[in-house]
Design an enzyme around this catalytic site. Sequence first.
Site: not given
Length: 404
Positions: A14, A95, A184, A245, A388
């Site tokens: 990732n 990813r 996601h 965010r 993940e």
Amino acid sequence: MTETPIDGTVLVVNAGSSSLKYQVLDPVTEEVIADGLAERIGESSSRIKHWYRGHEVVVDGALADHDAAIAKVLELFAADGVDVADSGLAAVGHRVVHGGRSFFEPTLIDDVVRSEIERICPLAPLHNPANLVGINAVSALLPEVPAVAVFDTAFFNGLPDAAATYALDAAVAEEFAIRRYGFHGTSHEFVSRLTSETLGRDYGDVNQIVLHLGNGASMSAVAGGRPIDTTMGMTPLEGLVMGTRTGDIDAGIVFQLSRVAGMSIDEIDVLFNKRSGLKGLCGENDFRSVRERVEAGDEAARLAYDVYLHRLRRYIGAYMIELGRVDAIVFTAGVGENAAPVRADSLAGLENYGIEIDPERNAVRSGEPRLISTDASAVAVLVVPTNEELAIARQSMAVVRRSA
Ligand code: AMP
């Protein structure tokens, strides 16, 4: 045709703009063999934390770029007497954040795929270029191992048009591929499947709301295995209040900040993505600290928490209506798995809708999927830890098997 053995381990990568997370794991036994993180790549203060079969090594020292980081990681493996390339590594799973309108499933990486990922970089300028650098750096050092791209947007490819379309001039939207993609996805798919398994029901029979609440946060409505809505949009900025965010915000604020505050687009980008959310409201994005300050009576933290919850509850209500019948509400990721007060507060007072959390079950700490609703609750409420890396490893291995 590949000659790589098809049973073996997977290196999951990732790559962020200045970081690289990796894990070597066995997708069948779920055993994690190695795990690590290289941070501040490109700076003089780079650091790698590498964990291998029970011991951790920390290496400080400049890593000029991702190639240097990967080379160093492979050296760390070799220092343990493991040549990763010869250790039964059957695949590398990368990813990749944005698959645009091109990639809807895990894809074996070749030159065509690489250039397509490059072509869609403008859709995710903060993420895809870094993912690509990771892909190139690993394939230069492990050219024999098949590499698979697993896209964060893929699960949401089938979103109904009504949920995926912005009410924007249709020609402009078409020309610039502006639509709601969702992110996601690997986590939402993994968790929603595991929820059905945990309930002992077919995936296709369960209507569920999945709350992935980490530093980045998103929610999805999954009807019988098919996502029908999600909170993130064209970019991961839309939707829930996150660590740093804004989530949903009136687009008119962009005009105001530009015209009145004189901010550049890049400054607004940094403001919305890095200096807002919980951090913007109370100076802190780590949820543990926010909760501690709420408990201590801190007003800024209280407001940040209330704004966070208000947005969550608004979407929970919206998704209940969209789904019509809700069988399960599922919490996952750092906050969702660990912060019992958030779970309780986000579903408080919904007994009339058949949603009732059991305080004792909610207080249990565990790494296992678990039910936290009362026996009387018509809607099952669960905590289901996401993974993940395991999902990427499994999907990558499946692609390599198919292509062997
Ligand atoms: P993730 O992005 O999934 O790794 O989640 C990171 C977020 O989870 C951070 O905001 C952490 O503060 C939060 N988190 C982790 N453990 C806890 C905990 N025990 N209580 C509250 N928040 C937590």
